[in-house]
Design an enzyme around this catalytic site. Structure first.
Site, short mmCIF file in Angstrom:
data_model
loop_
_atom_site.label_atom_id
_atom_site.label_comp_id
_atom_site.label_asym_id
_atom_site.label_seq_id
_atom_site.Cartn_x
_atom_site.Cartn_y
_atom_site.Cartn_z
N PRO A 2 0.73 -1.17 -0.06
CA PRO A 2 0.13 -0.07 -0.11
C PRO A 2 0.86 1.19 0.28
O PRO A 2 1.96 1.12 0.61
CB PRO A 2 -0.87 -0.16 1.42
CG PRO A 2 -0.03 -0.98 2.02
CD PRO A 2 0.95 -1.65 1.21
N GLU A 3 0.39 2.23 -0.66
CA GLU A 3 0.84 3.53 -0.61
C GLU A 3 0.03 4.42 0.20
O GLU A 3 -1.09 3.86 1.06
CB GLU A 3 0.88 4.16 -1.96
CG GLU A 3 1.69 3.29 -2.83
CD GLU A 3 1.92 3.69 -4.34
OE1 GLU A 3 1.76 4.95 -4.46
OE2 GLU A 3 1.66 2.93 -5.25
N ARG A 121 4.35 -12.05 1.69
CA ARG A 121 5.80 -12.11 1.67
C ARG A 121 6.76 -11.62 2.75
O ARG A 121 7.96 -11.64 2.64
CB ARG A 121 6.09 -10.95 0.39
CG ARG A 121 5.84 -11.43 -0.79
CD ARG A 121 5.73 -10.30 -1.91
NE ARG A 121 7.35 -10.07 -2.44
CZ ARG A 121 7.47 -9.25 -3.22
NH1 ARG A 121 6.68 -8.84 -3.91
NH2 ARG A 121 8.71 -9.13 -3.62
#
Length: 282
Positions: A2-3, A121
């Site tokens: 996310p940004e 991840r």
DNA sequence: AGCTGTACCTGCAGGC
DNA sequence: TGCCTGCAGGTACAGC
């Protein structure tokens, strides 16, 4: 994942559902994700949810806080009494049932509620920090000014004109500006009609003005559409955002530019996929 | 000081 | 079908 807009979307959800809950226990299934002492948050009540750049801050009614960075694939999903229905989860590849094999930390809350931290991840982290020491932490002490907060235009143009690196890398450098990542850097530069490879210092004042407002515009739209779920972003209830349906360049290699009809190109800049229209962006 | 490449992980899409 | 490569929204760190 996310940004700024995705983290802000999660923040808004967590603020609605999490504030007022007491943390009863923390189940840490993957030690490297969780830094600090869980005993410092057990028994504490959640008082507010804030965001600094791409990091979520869970404030407590004691002298500690929980800082959470989702990096590329982190998810925070709330389940509890305040959610009347379990939302249909379509794009979470991990499926609807929680916890799952990517659930690495589980916060058990009062009133039969739970907060799951999933991370395919495992790049993300959850850090228990003393309130007064947050700004001394490595990530926070170097964070640049943020759009919608302290990134004024006069700061912006100084940042831009003091670097000879490609403008896109300046936008994404968290030490220079906080919150912008790869998607929104691509989209903002397209909106402003600026070639992502241009050395930042040769951007004119007029172009900088346009770029500044393009940044605010694409971030605002990202928030408006609940973030981009191009891969596996979900909000605090596990639902998709829809900003990916509004991308004008990101991920559109080989497709027609929506402005001029020529073909969108993809190159690499600082190791990251960079999409642009060679005709519209100069 | 500031840039570049690489490491950290896992899954998936695309090429052969 | 299946193997192999490269790629993915982010940072941190080593080396030049």
């Amino acid at each position: 994942m996310p940004e700024l807009p995705e983290v802000e979307t999660i923040r808004l959800g967590l603020q609605k559902y999490l504030v007022g809950h007491t943390i009863l226990d923390v189940d840490i299934r993957m030690a490297k994700i969780f830094q600090g002492e869980k005993k410092n948050v057990i028994g504490a009540k959640i008082t507010d949810i804030k965001r600094i750049g791409k990091v979520l801050i869970v404030e407590l009614n004691n002298e500690f806080l929980i800082a959470i960075h989702l990096k590329l694939t982190g998810q925070l999903i709330y389940r509890g009494e305040r959610v009347s229905r379990v939302p249909r989860v379509s794009r979470v590849k991990i499926g609807g049932e929680l916890p799952n094999k990517f659930t690495h930390v589980i916060f058990h809350l009062d009133r039969n509620s739970v907060l799951y931290y999933n991370d395919m991840r495992k790049f993300g982290w959850i850090r228990i920090v003393e309130n007064s020491k947050l700004k001394m932490q490595s990530f926070f002490k170097d964070l640049g000014p943020e759009p919608f907060k302290d990134l004024t235009f006069s700061k912006f143009i100084k940042i831009v004109q003091s670097s000879k690196t490609p403008i896109k890398l300046v936008l994404m450098d968290q030490k220079k500006i906080g919150g912008i990542g790869n998607i929104y850097a691509n989209e903002a530069l397209f909106d402003a009609g600026i070639d992502p490879r241009r050395p930042a210092k040769q951007i004119s004042e007029e172009e900088a003005k346009k770029l500044y407002s393009s940044i605010l515009k694409v971030l605002k739209n990202g928030i408006k559409y609940g973030g981009s779920s191009d891969v596996n972003f979900v909000n605090a209830l596990g639902e998709d955002g829809s900003y990916q349906e509004h991308f004008l360049v990101y991920g559109r290699k080989g497709e027609k530019c929506r402005r001029c009809g020529l073909v969108i190109k993809k190159i690499k800049l600082g190791g990251r996929g960079t999409y642009f229209c060679p005709a519209c962006q100069r």
